[in-house]
Design a protein around this motif. Structure first.
Motif: not given
Length: 337
Positions: A243-247, A250-252, A267-268, A273-274
């Motif tokens: 989940t941390g790597d998803m954020v 998303a930012k990239q 999802i929140h 983040a994006a």
């Protein structure tokens, strides 16, 4: 496979106390109590928004170990609050609802692990952080979904490994490292296991331009690789992430649409983040009722009354601490569970 009976957990009611006034009172009480509020990515949106730190289990473990505050209010499930207490035994650790458990943590007991170890002398035990303090005390090194591969890779290749309790994460590690001396316990998170390959295939087909963010605890993680092999989904669209790597991803990302296979609370954070990306769950019913037991009124009550303190037997905590600290020291410095 271990079968776990999942107790019925009532859905969290809509809170009459949430809102700006509630958030202001929570933050004021936290300052008065010298408390830091930690919230997991699967918590209700208003809990995530009021917390001082939001993230996955590895990130929150690091915060728990280093936060200067004397009190930790952990908005998550019980094993997470236990981990905070293990890392900071001198601090007061509160969980707003002590009944917030975890089906995955319940799928492996300390007695079962001791028996498994007895059958496999010489094996190194790697336990997912989603376990009880008693299981951690029987573990050589813990891991999270982001550093599980690095943790097992740090063990000599000719040394057998007992990996538990999540069968899907264990299968992912074994597949990446291509090691056949990794035994995997048959546990699972009932929410992630319920996100299946058929759902993933259907949602991916309906949005052929979307990226796929897939948590390795999911029952559909292997199916995603089959979809790529069969040419149904472009391999570069598939990202198996904590989940941390998803954020971070998303930012990239430059994608316009992302399908997310994990608990829907994620999802929140992704939308925060994006905000320009359309994030949608693969299964919109993948909600952990244990996570949702932490409600705004319970957070407020916890700070007002300093109740539901988490206590871990000092001897168990001392034995578990090394396994958790080794987890924090190894591998990915970003995401966790």
């Amino acid at each position: 496979m271990t079968v776990v009976d999942i107790p019925a957990v009532p859905s969290a009611p809509a809170s009459p106390v949430s809102g700006a006034q509630w958030a202001a009172e929570v933050r004021a009480l936290a300052e008065e109590r010298n408390a830091v509020i930690l919230a997991h990515n699967y918590q209700l949106p208003e809990i995530q928004d009021v917390a001082h730190h939001v993230g996955d289990s590895l990130y929150l473990s690091r915060i728990a170990a280093t936060a200067p505050e004397s009190t930790i209010v952990f908005c998550g499930v019980h094993f997470m609050a236990e981990t905070a207490k293990i890392l900071s035994p001198e601090k007061t650790v509160l969980i707003p609802d002590a009944a917030a458990g975890c089906s995955l943590a319940d799928s492996l007991t300390a007695d079962q692990l001791r028996a498994w170890k007895a059958e496999n002398p010489g094996a190194v035990v790697v336990s997912y952080v989603n376990t009880t303090a008693e299981v951690k005390a029987e573990t050589d090194i813990c891991c999270t979904s982001s550093n599980a591969v690095d943790v097992v890779a740090s063990i000599p290749a000719d040394t057998p490994v007992l990996f538990g309790p999540d069968q899907f994460l264990g299968a992912h590690v074994r597949r990446v490292l291509q090691r056949d001396n990794i035994q995997v316990w048959g546990g699972e998170c009932h929410v992630h296991a319920g996100i299946n390959g058929a759902q993933l295939a259907a949602t991916a087909e309906a949005d052929p331009e979307a990226d796929l963010y897939i948590h390795p605890e999911c029952g559909c993680a292997t199916s995603a690789l089959y979809l790529a092999t069969a040419g149904a989904v472009a391999p570069e669209r598939i990202k198996i992430l904590s989940t941390g790597d998803m954020v971070t991803a998303a930012k990239q990302s430059t994608s316009r649409s992302v399908l997310v296979a994990t608990e829907i609370g994620m999802i929140h954070q992704l939308r925060r983040a994006a905000p320009g990306i359309d994030f949608r769950p693969v299964n919109d019913r993948a909600s952990c009722s244990y996570m949702k037991m932490i409600t705004p009124e319970k957070v407020l009550r916890s700070l007002r009354e300093l109740r539901d303190e988490v206590v871990v037997d000092p001897q168990i905590a001392a034995r578990a601490r090394g396994a958790v600290e080794r987890m924090i020291a190894i591998g990915n410095s970003g995401g966790g569970e």
